[in-house]
Every structure is written in C-alpha cells, then in structure tokens.
Design a protein around this motif. Structure first.
Motif, PDB file in Angstrom:
ATOM      1  N   ARG A  17       0.824  -1.213   0.000  1.00  0.00           N
ATOM      2  CA  ARG A  17       0.000   0.000   0.000  1.00  0.00           C
ATOM      3  C   ARG A  17       0.856   1.261   0.000  1.00  0.00           C
ATOM      4  O   ARG A  17       0.585   2.211  -0.732  1.00  0.00           O
ATOM      5  CB  ARG A  17      -0.952   0.000   1.197  1.00  0.00           C
ATOM      6  N   GLY A  18       1.884   1.267   0.837  1.00  0.00           N
ATOM      7  CA  GLY A  18       2.752   2.445   0.912  1.00  0.00           C
ATOM      8  C   GLY A  18       3.492   2.715  -0.392  1.00  0.00           C
ATOM      9  O   GLY A  18       3.570   3.860  -0.851  1.00  0.00           O
ATOM     10  N   ILE A  19       4.020   1.663  -0.989  1.00  0.00           N
ATOM     11  CA  ILE A  19       4.744   1.809  -2.254  1.00  0.00           C
ATOM     12  C   ILE A  19       3.791   2.256  -3.362  1.00  0.00           C
ATOM     13  O   ILE A  19       4.118   3.150  -4.154  1.00  0.00           O
ATOM     14  CB  ILE A  19       5.457   0.500  -2.630  1.00  0.00           C
ATOM     15  N   THR A  20       2.602   1.679  -3.418  1.00  0.00           N
ATOM     16  CA  THR A  20       1.616   2.064  -4.435  1.00  0.00           C
ATOM     17  C   THR A  20       1.252   3.535  -4.315  1.00  0.00           C
ATOM     18  O   THR A  20       1.175   4.260  -5.309  1.00  0.00           O
ATOM     19  CB  THR A  20       0.357   1.177  -4.313  1.00  0.00           C
ATOM     20  N   GLU A  21       1.065   3.989  -3.099  1.00  0.00           N
ATOM     21  CA  GLU A  21       0.731   5.394  -2.861  1.00  0.00           C
ATOM     22  C   GLU A  21       1.857   6.314  -3.346  1.00  0.00           C
ATOM     23  O   GLU A  21       1.605   7.323  -4.009  1.00  0.00           O
ATOM     24  CB  GLU A  21       0.472   5.598  -1.367  1.00  0.00           C
ATOM     25  N   ILE A  22       3.076   5.961  -3.019  1.00  0.00           N
ATOM     26  CA  ILE A  22       4.226   6.768  -3.459  1.00  0.00           C
ATOM     27  C   ILE A  22       4.318   6.788  -4.979  1.00  0.00           C
ATOM     28  O   ILE A  22       4.528   7.831  -5.592  1.00  0.00           O
ATOM     29  CB  ILE A  22       5.530   6.232  -2.828  1.00  0.00           C
ATOM     30  N   LEU A  23       4.135   5.628  -5.601  1.00  0.00           N
ATOM     31  CA  LEU A  23       4.236   5.548  -7.061  1.00  0.00           C
ATOM     32  C   LEU A  23       3.125   6.329  -7.755  1.00  0.00           C
ATOM     33  O   LEU A  23       3.347   6.911  -8.822  1.00  0.00           O
ATOM     34  CB  LEU A  23       4.233   4.091  -7.513  1.00  0.00           C
ATOM     35  N   GLN A  24       1.939   6.370  -7.160  1.00  0.00           N
ATOM     36  CA  GLN A  24       0.855   7.158  -7.737  1.00  0.00           C
ATOM     37  C   GLN A  24       1.213   8.643  -7.749  1.00  0.00           C
ATOM     38  O   GLN A  24       0.900   9.353  -8.703  1.00  0.00           O
ATOM     39  CB  GLN A  24      -0.451   6.919  -6.979  1.00  0.00           C
ATOM     40  N   ILE A  25       1.866   9.102  -6.720  1.00  0.00           N
ATOM     41  CA  ILE A  25       2.328  10.494  -6.682  1.00  0.00           C
ATOM     42  C   ILE A  25       3.452  10.703  -7.697  1.00  0.00           C
ATOM     43  O   ILE A  25       3.438  11.666  -8.468  1.00  0.00           O
ATOM     44  CB  ILE A  25       2.805  10.869  -5.261  1.00  0.00           C
ATOM     45  N   MET A  26       4.418   9.790  -7.715  1.00  0.00           N
ATOM     46  CA  MET A  26       5.569   9.904  -8.612  1.00  0.00           C
ATOM     47  C   MET A  26       5.172   9.822 -10.086  1.00  0.00           C
ATOM     48  O   MET A  26       5.847  10.382 -10.942  1.00  0.00           O
ATOM     49  CB  MET A  26       6.604   8.813  -8.302  1.00  0.00           C
ATOM     50  N   ASN A  27       4.080   9.126 -10.379  1.00  0.00           N
ATOM     51  CA  ASN A  27       3.616   8.958 -11.748  1.00  0.00           C
ATOM     52  C   ASN A  27       3.373  10.303 -12.437  1.00  0.00           C
ATOM     53  O   ASN A  27       3.494  10.415 -13.652  1.00  0.00           O
ATOM     54  CB  ASN A  27       2.341   8.105 -11.765  1.00  0.00           C
ATOM     55  N   HIS A  28       3.040  11.323 -11.654  1.00  0.00           N
ATOM     56  CA  HIS A  28       2.781  12.654 -12.210  1.00  0.00           C
ATOM     57  C   HIS A  28       4.042  13.504 -12.304  1.00  0.00           C
ATOM     58  O   HIS A  28       3.992  14.632 -12.780  1.00  0.00           O
ATOM     59  CB  HIS A  28       1.740  13.373 -11.351  1.00  0.00           C
ATOM     60  N   ILE A  29       5.156  12.947 -11.853  1.00  0.00           N
ATOM     61  CA  ILE A  29       6.389  13.741 -11.779  1.00  0.00           C
ATOM     62  C   ILE A  29       7.478  13.220 -12.709  1.00  0.00           C
ATOM     63  O   ILE A  29       8.221  14.000 -13.297  1.00  0.00           O
ATOM     64  CB  ILE A  29       6.907  13.751 -10.312  1.00  0.00           C
ATOM     65  N   VAL A  30       7.591  11.905 -12.849  1.00  0.00           N
ATOM     66  CA  VAL A  30       8.663  11.307 -13.653  1.00  0.00           C
ATOM     67  C   VAL A  30       8.076  10.469 -14.784  1.00  0.00           C
ATOM     68  O   VAL A  30       6.905  10.090 -14.753  1.00  0.00           O
ATOM     69  CB  VAL A  30       9.616  10.432 -12.795  1.00  0.00           C
ATOM     70  N   GLY A  31       8.911  10.141 -15.752  1.00  0.00           N
ATOM     71  CA  GLY A  31       8.498   9.321 -16.882  1.00  0.00           C
ATOM     72  C   GLY A  31       8.396   7.854 -16.526  1.00  0.00           C
ATOM     73  O   GLY A  31       8.818   7.405 -15.459  1.00  0.00           O
ATOM     74  N   GLU A  32       7.843   7.095 -17.451  1.00  0.00           N
ATOM     75  CA  GLU A  32       7.545   5.678 -17.225  1.00  0.00           C
ATOM     76  C   GLU A  32       8.791   4.834 -16.954  1.00  0.00           C
ATOM     77  O   GLU A  32       8.784   3.979 -16.066  1.00  0.00           O
ATOM     78  CB  GLU A  32       6.802   5.125 -18.443  1.00  0.00           C
ATOM     79  N   ASP A  33       9.871   5.047 -17.709  1.00  0.00           N
ATOM     80  CA  ASP A  33      11.087   4.256 -17.504  1.00  0.00           C
ATOM     81  C   ASP A  33      11.682   4.493 -16.116  1.00  0.00           C
ATOM     82  O   ASP A  33      12.075   3.552 -15.430  1.00  0.00           O
ATOM     83  CB  ASP A  33      12.137   4.573 -18.572  1.00  0.00           C
ATOM     84  N   LEU A  34      11.735   5.748 -15.720  1.00  0.00           N
ATOM     85  CA  LEU A  34      12.278   6.077 -14.411  1.00  0.00           C
ATOM     86  C   LEU A  34      11.351   5.572 -13.305  1.00  0.00           C
ATOM     87  O   LEU A  34      11.813   5.080 -12.273  1.00  0.00           O
ATOM     88  CB  LEU A  34      12.493   7.584 -14.289  1.00  0.00           C
ATOM     89  N   LEU A  35      10.056   5.651 -13.521  1.00  0.00           N
ATOM     90  CA  LEU A  35       9.101   5.155 -12.539  1.00  0.00           C
ATOM     91  C   LEU A  35       9.278   3.649 -12.316  1.00  0.00           C
ATOM     92  O   LEU A  35       9.184   3.165 -11.191  1.00  0.00           O
ATOM     93  CB  LEU A  35       7.669   5.456 -12.991  1.00  0.00           C
ATOM     94  N   TYR A  36       9.577   2.912 -13.376  1.00  0.00           N
ATOM     95  CA  TYR A  36       9.824   1.475 -13.250  1.00  0.00           C
ATOM     96  C   TYR A  36      11.040   1.211 -12.355  1.00  0.00           C
ATOM     97  O   TYR A  36      10.994   0.340 -11.475  1.00  0.00           O
ATOM     98  CB  TYR A  36      10.035   0.838 -14.622  1.00  0.00           C
ATOM     99  N   ASP A  37      12.117   1.966 -12.563  1.00  0.00           N
ATOM    100  CA  ASP A  37      13.317   1.807 -11.726  1.00  0.00           C
ATOM    101  C   ASP A  37      13.008   2.129 -10.266  1.00  0.00           C
ATOM    102  O   ASP A  37      13.432   1.417  -9.354  1.00  0.00           O
ATOM    103  CB  ASP A  37      14.452   2.697 -12.230  1.00  0.00           C
ATOM    104  N   ILE A  38      12.270   3.226 -10.047  1.00  0.00           N
ATOM    105  CA  ILE A  38      11.904   3.619  -8.682  1.00  0.00           C
ATOM    106  C   ILE A  38      11.049   2.532  -8.032  1.00  0.00           C
ATOM    107  O   ILE A  38      11.259   2.174  -6.872  1.00  0.00           O
ATOM    108  CB  ILE A  38      11.167   4.977  -8.692  1.00  0.00           C
ATOM    109  N   ARG A  39      10.103   1.984  -8.779  1.00  0.00           N
ATOM    110  CA  ARG A  39       9.246   0.917  -8.252  1.00  0.00           C
ATOM    111  C   ARG A  39      10.081  -0.300  -7.854  1.00  0.00           C
ATOM    112  O   ARG A  39       9.901  -0.870  -6.777  1.00  0.00           O
ATOM    113  CB  ARG A  39       8.194   0.504  -9.275  1.00  0.00           C
ATOM    114  N   PHE A  40      11.008  -0.704  -8.704  1.00  0.00           N
ATOM    115  CA  PHE A  40      11.834  -1.868  -8.388  1.00  0.00           C
ATOM    116  C   PHE A  40      12.664  -1.606  -7.134  1.00  0.00           C
ATOM    117  O   PHE A  40      12.742  -2.447  -6.235  1.00  0.00           O
ATOM    118  CB  PHE A  40      12.753  -2.226  -9.564  1.00  0.00           C
ATOM    119  N   ILE A  41      13.284  -0.443  -7.069  1.00  0.00           N
ATOM    120  CA  ILE A  41      14.125  -0.101  -5.919  1.00  0.00           C
ATOM    121  C   ILE A  41      13.292  -0.092  -4.637  1.00  0.00           C
ATOM    122  O   ILE A  41      13.669  -0.698  -3.631  1.00  0.00           O
ATOM    123  CB  ILE A  41      14.840   1.247  -6.143  1.00  0.00           C
ATOM    124  N   LEU A  42      12.153   0.598  -4.661  1.00  0.00           N
ATOM    125  CA  LEU A  42      11.300   0.650  -3.470  1.00  0.00           C
ATOM    126  C   LEU A  42      10.837  -0.746  -3.062  1.00  0.00           C
ATOM    127  O   LEU A  42      10.900  -1.100  -1.877  1.00  0.00           O
ATOM    128  CB  LEU A  42      10.085   1.541  -3.723  1.00  0.00           C
TER     129      LEU A  42
END
Length: 132
Positions: A17-42
């Motif tokens: 839940r926490g990671i999903t919430e963070i990624l939903q916010i990040m989705n509006h800030i960074v591009g898809e490729d970078l969001l994938y890296d952030i998701r994997f790291i988190l």
C-alpha cells in the motif's frame, strides 16, 4: 524540492500500500522508464526491510522517504532491524539462490547506493534518457 515521507507498519500488505501510494504520486512527476526503476528499488528495499530487518514484526516501522531535488531523486528506506553489511562480491549472479540478487540489481539501477546499518539511501540522477 519535493518530498514524500511515509512510515508504515512492517508487513507486506502495508508495504504494498505504501509503495503504491508513493508511485501514484511519482507517476505525475517522472516518466515511465524512471518510474519502473523507482518501483523496483522501493519494492526491493521495503520487502527486505519487512522480511530481514524487522523480521515481519508488525510492531516495528519502516520509514520511506523519496525526495526530488532538481535532477536527482533520493530514496531512503530505514527499518528497525540491526542492520547488515553487504558486499557485491558476496553475490554470485549465476547462482540459483535468490538472496542478494535484488540489492545487486538495485545497485545497478541507482547511480549511488549507501548502506548504513539499517538504512539504505539510493540516488538516481535524472536524465532525458531515463524518462525525466
């Protein structure tokens, strides 16, 4: 500077839940490729915190910080475990054992990874080729 802070109880459901919430916010800030890296790291860091750091103790917390400052993203995950020492030399990529591989991949996705006992900080330099 933009900062997201979350403190979650140490369980896989709360982590998700926490990671999903963070990624939903990040989705509006960074591009898809970078969001994938952030998701994997988190995912890797938080799941490691639940399983190895806090040993699934729901009474313990995991602190997650994601900060964006200019062209840099800083991800910090801290648990209430005893901490650990990790050396890439300990990871055999050809081994069938899964332990250590996630952190090995995290170190290749991030531009810098600092491990300080029970706290891991990853720094990602944003470039146009990484989806920023």
């Amino acid at each position: 500077m933009y900062r997201i802070n979350r403190c979650i109880p140490s369980s896989l459901d709360n982590a998700n839940r926490g990671i999903t919430e963070i990624l939903q916010i990040m989705n509006h800030i960074v591009g898809e490729d970078l969001l994938y890296d952030i998701r994997f790291i988190l995912n890797e860091l938080v799941v490691n915190s639940v399983e190895h750091g806090n040993e699934h103790d729901i009474q313990k917390k995991i602190n997650i910080q994601v900060g964006i400052n200019g062209n840099e993203i800083r991800i910090r995950v801290k648990d209430q475990g005893l901490g650990f020492y990790h050396d890439n030399k300990d990871t055999d990529c050809l081994s069938l054992r899964p332990d250590g591989r996630g952190l090995f991949i995290v170190k290749h996705l991030a531009d810098r990874v600092d491990i300080n006992h029970n706290e891991i900080t990853c720094i990602i330099k944003c470039t146009d080729s990484r989806g920023n």
